[in-house]
Write an enzyme that holds these catalytic residues in place. Structure first.
Site, PDB file in Angstrom:
ATOM      1  N   ASN A  54      -9.744  -2.061  -3.619  1.00 32.91           N
ATOM      2  CA  ASN A  54     -10.580  -3.170  -2.800  1.00 32.91           C
ATOM      3  C   ASN A  54     -12.178  -2.801  -3.222  1.00 32.91           C
ATOM      4  O   ASN A  54     -13.124  -3.776  -3.144  1.00 32.91           O
ATOM      5  CB  ASN A  54     -10.236  -3.292  -1.689  1.00 32.91           C
ATOM      6  CG  ASN A  54     -10.441  -1.814  -0.850  1.00 32.91           C
ATOM      7  OD1 ASN A  54      -9.711  -0.802  -1.301  1.00 32.91           O
ATOM      8  ND2 ASN A  54     -11.371  -1.580   0.009  1.00 32.91           N
ATOM      9  N   CYS A  84     -19.933   3.458   8.217  1.00 35.48           N
ATOM     10  CA  CYS A  84     -20.575   3.975   9.189  1.00 35.48           C
ATOM     11  C   CYS A  84     -19.581   4.419  10.299  1.00 35.48           C
ATOM     12  O   CYS A  84     -18.792   3.445  10.576  1.00 35.48           O
ATOM     13  CB  CYS A  84     -21.704   3.273   9.879  1.00 35.48           C
ATOM     14  SG  CYS A  84     -23.049   2.888   8.696  1.00 35.48           S
ATOM     15  N   THR A 115       7.257 -14.643  18.115  1.00 36.26           N
ATOM     16  CA  THR A 115       7.338 -16.119  17.393  1.00 36.26           C
ATOM     17  C   THR A 115       6.221 -16.148  16.555  1.00 36.26           C
ATOM     18  O   THR A 115       4.967 -15.721  16.579  1.00 36.26           O
ATOM     19  CB  THR A 115       6.821 -17.027  18.616  1.00 36.26           C
ATOM     20  OG1 THR A 115       7.954 -16.853  19.876  1.00 36.26           O
ATOM     21  CG2 THR A 115       6.562 -18.394  18.581  1.00 36.26           C
ATOM     22  N   HIS A 136      -5.765 -14.108   3.920  1.00 35.10           N
ATOM     23  CA  HIS A 136      -7.433 -14.282   3.900  1.00 35.10           C
ATOM     24  C   HIS A 136      -8.226 -13.938   2.649  1.00 35.10           C
ATOM     25  O   HIS A 136      -9.045 -14.013   2.667  1.00 35.10           O
ATOM     26  CB  HIS A 136      -7.919 -13.708   5.101  1.00 35.10           C
ATOM     27  CG  HIS A 136      -7.950 -12.418   5.121  1.00 35.10           C
ATOM     28  ND1 HIS A 136      -9.025 -11.801   5.183  1.00 35.10           N
ATOM     29  CD2 HIS A 136      -7.111 -11.213   5.300  1.00 35.10           C
ATOM     30  CE1 HIS A 136      -9.048 -10.271   5.216  1.00 35.10           C
ATOM     31  NE2 HIS A 136      -7.880 -10.065   5.404  1.00 35.10           N
ATOM     32  N   GLY A 155      -2.096  -7.688   5.942  1.00 31.41           N
ATOM     33  CA  GLY A 155      -2.222  -6.521   5.040  1.00 31.41           C
ATOM     34  C   GLY A 155      -1.638  -5.117   5.646  1.00 31.41           C
ATOM     35  O   GLY A 155      -1.092  -4.508   5.343  1.00 31.41           O
ATOM     36  N   GLN A 184      -5.499  -6.887  -2.725  1.00 32.31           N
ATOM     37  CA  GLN A 184      -6.698  -7.320  -3.755  1.00 32.31           C
ATOM     38  C   GLN A 184      -6.291  -7.984  -4.945  1.00 32.31           C
ATOM     39  O   GLN A 184      -6.979  -8.698  -5.500  1.00 32.31           O
ATOM     40  CB  GLN A 184      -7.664  -6.320  -4.002  1.00 32.31           C
ATOM     41  CG  GLN A 184      -8.366  -5.943  -2.655  1.00 32.31           C
ATOM     42  CD  GLN A 184      -9.305  -6.737  -2.122  1.00 32.31           C
ATOM     43  OE1 GLN A 184      -9.466  -7.824  -2.878  1.00 32.31           O
ATOM     44  NE2 GLN A 184      -9.685  -6.689  -0.722  1.00 32.31           N
ATOM     45  N   SER A 204      -1.848 -10.526   1.302  1.00 31.64           N
ATOM     46  CA  SER A 204      -2.474 -11.163   2.597  1.00 31.64           C
ATOM     47  C   SER A 204      -3.015 -12.582   2.419  1.00 31.64           C
ATOM     48  O   SER A 204      -3.407 -12.842   0.933  1.00 31.64           O
ATOM     49  CB  SER A 204      -3.732 -10.183   3.250  1.00 31.64           C
ATOM     50  OG  SER A 204      -4.338 -10.567   4.289  1.00 31.64           O
TER      51      SER A 204
END
Length: 394
Positions: free
Chosen positions: A156, A336, A248, A212, A73, A186, A210
């Site tokens: 998200n 962080c 590729t 995953h 993404g 999302q 995306s």
């Protein structure tokens, strides 16, 4: 770690066993060809890629050639933003709740004298028609200078869903030449998406998705872009993906992406009902614990996502760490950087007080989570809350 209950599916999902099985022949050497080769090995790889492209196109109702495979993404968002649409002295507008892989490349365009305008969310975390009206009202002398506008489909962190059709329609009424893009990473797999309808009837020109996030492999995504939009490639060379993303192709990952899209599309309504049951159980329990749920009054939210804070001035990182120690993997609402905690920019956009933002936690369910796990979580959360409050009082 094997015994941990995973409640962080907006970050990434576990690859589905059926997806993994589909990928195996392209990993273990049975089908290892380069899809650009003309021999039988190459043709087999090319056929596998085009089948995956068709499966993804079917899942979001677009033309297969609208799909440009990328590494994920983030690359898809960078591709559309840095595609040459936003020329020198032109304007890109993005919302103030975008993921950094939209906001950072947008601001990078200022190095080439392009301009960035922010679209402000309301206190529910929504970008709505009024947000777009305000954008153009505040820039009424520069309407013709807007080249690209990007607004995420679903956030998200908060899970708040934006009415992309309404937003796109308002944009096109102001200036039909503006290219409209949506980061749908999302949203894909959690809401029904009809790209053809969004493009033809409302003016959505491109979106990013995306693998995953939908139980497919990491490292593969796509920019879905109407073929009547001219864009320049980020990566040139071999001419793959209509010349818009050379290199590729990762055949195994693409095959997995296609298989995951097919599965999530077939089970969309079943999964949605499952998520709703989990979310209702969780949010009822959270309210009994006195939690504030961010975006609770939004018009529409992802059924798998709940963003909340238990009490004022709790340390979010400590809370998440204690939950992890007690067997629950969740996400914190702060990030962080160089050892310093930052309050979520999404919560800042929603005008959430810092004392509540500091303890923000995001729960994002997956298809394998259960009501029993939610009940266990609420029990542990009560204990962790009491422990932290007792520490504060010392």
């Amino acid at each position: 770690m094997d015994n941990n209950i995973y409640f962080d599916n907006n970050a990434t999902t576990q690859i589905h066993p059926e997806v993994f099985e589909t990928m195996l022949p392209y990993i273990n050497g049975k089908f290892f060809g380069n899809s650009s080769s003309l021999h039988s090995y190459g043709r087999k790889a090319k056929e596998a890629i085009e089948l995956a492209r068709f499966q993804i196109a079917t899942a979001i109702n677009c033309q297969p050639n609208d799909i440009i495979f990328t590494s994920g993404g983030s690359e898809a968002n960078n591709l559309i933003i840095k595609s040459g649409i936003v020329d020198k002295n032109k304007i890109i507008a993005i919302s103030n709740i975008e993921h950094p892989c939209v906001s950072q490349p947008a601001w990078q365009l200022t190095q080439w004298q392009s301009k960035v305008k922010l679209i402000l969310s309301n206190d529910n975390g929504e970008i709505d028609k009024q947000s777009i009206t305000n954008l153009f009202a505040n820039n009424k002398n520069n309407v013709d200078d807007f080249a690209l506008i990007s607004v995420m489909y679903a956030n998200n962190e908060s899970g708040v869903i934006n009415n992309i059709a309404e937003i796109a329609k308002e944009i096109k009424q102001q200036n039909n030449n503006i290219v409209f893009h949506s980061d749908a990473v999302q949203a894909f797999g959690k809401v029904a998406i009809n790209f053809t309808d969004l493009h033809n009837n409302f003016g959505v020109d491109a979106m990013s998705i995306s693998s995953h996030k939908i139980y497919g492999p990491q490292g593969i995504g796509a920019l879905v872009v109407s073929q009547d939009i001219d864009i320049l490639p980020l990566i040139s060379g071999g001419g793959q993906e209509r010349g818009l993303r050379s290199g590729t192709e990762n055949v195994a990952a693409i095959v997995g992406f296609g298989a995951a899209a097919k599965l999530v599309n077939e089970n969309l309504q079943q999964n949605l009902q499952h998520y709703k049951a989990l979310q209702q159980c969780l949010e009822n329990g959270l309210k009994e614990l006195g939690a504030i749920i961010f975006g609770d009054e939004a018009t529409n939210k992802l059924a798998n996502t709940t963003y909340f804070s238990l009490a004022e001035n709790l340390d979010g990182a400590t809370l998440v760490s204690l939950l992890d120690t007690n067997g629950f993997s969740v996400a914190t609402g702060s990030a962080c950087s160089s050892g310093r905690a930052r309050i979520s920019h999404v919560l800042q956009a929603m005008n959430i007080a810092p004392e509540w933002s500091s303890a923000a936690v995001r729960i994002s369910f997956g298809i394998n989570n259960t009501i029993e796990e939610v009940k266990q979580f609420l029990y542990v959360l009560q204990k962790v809350k009491n422990k932290l409050l007792n520490l504060k009082s010392i």
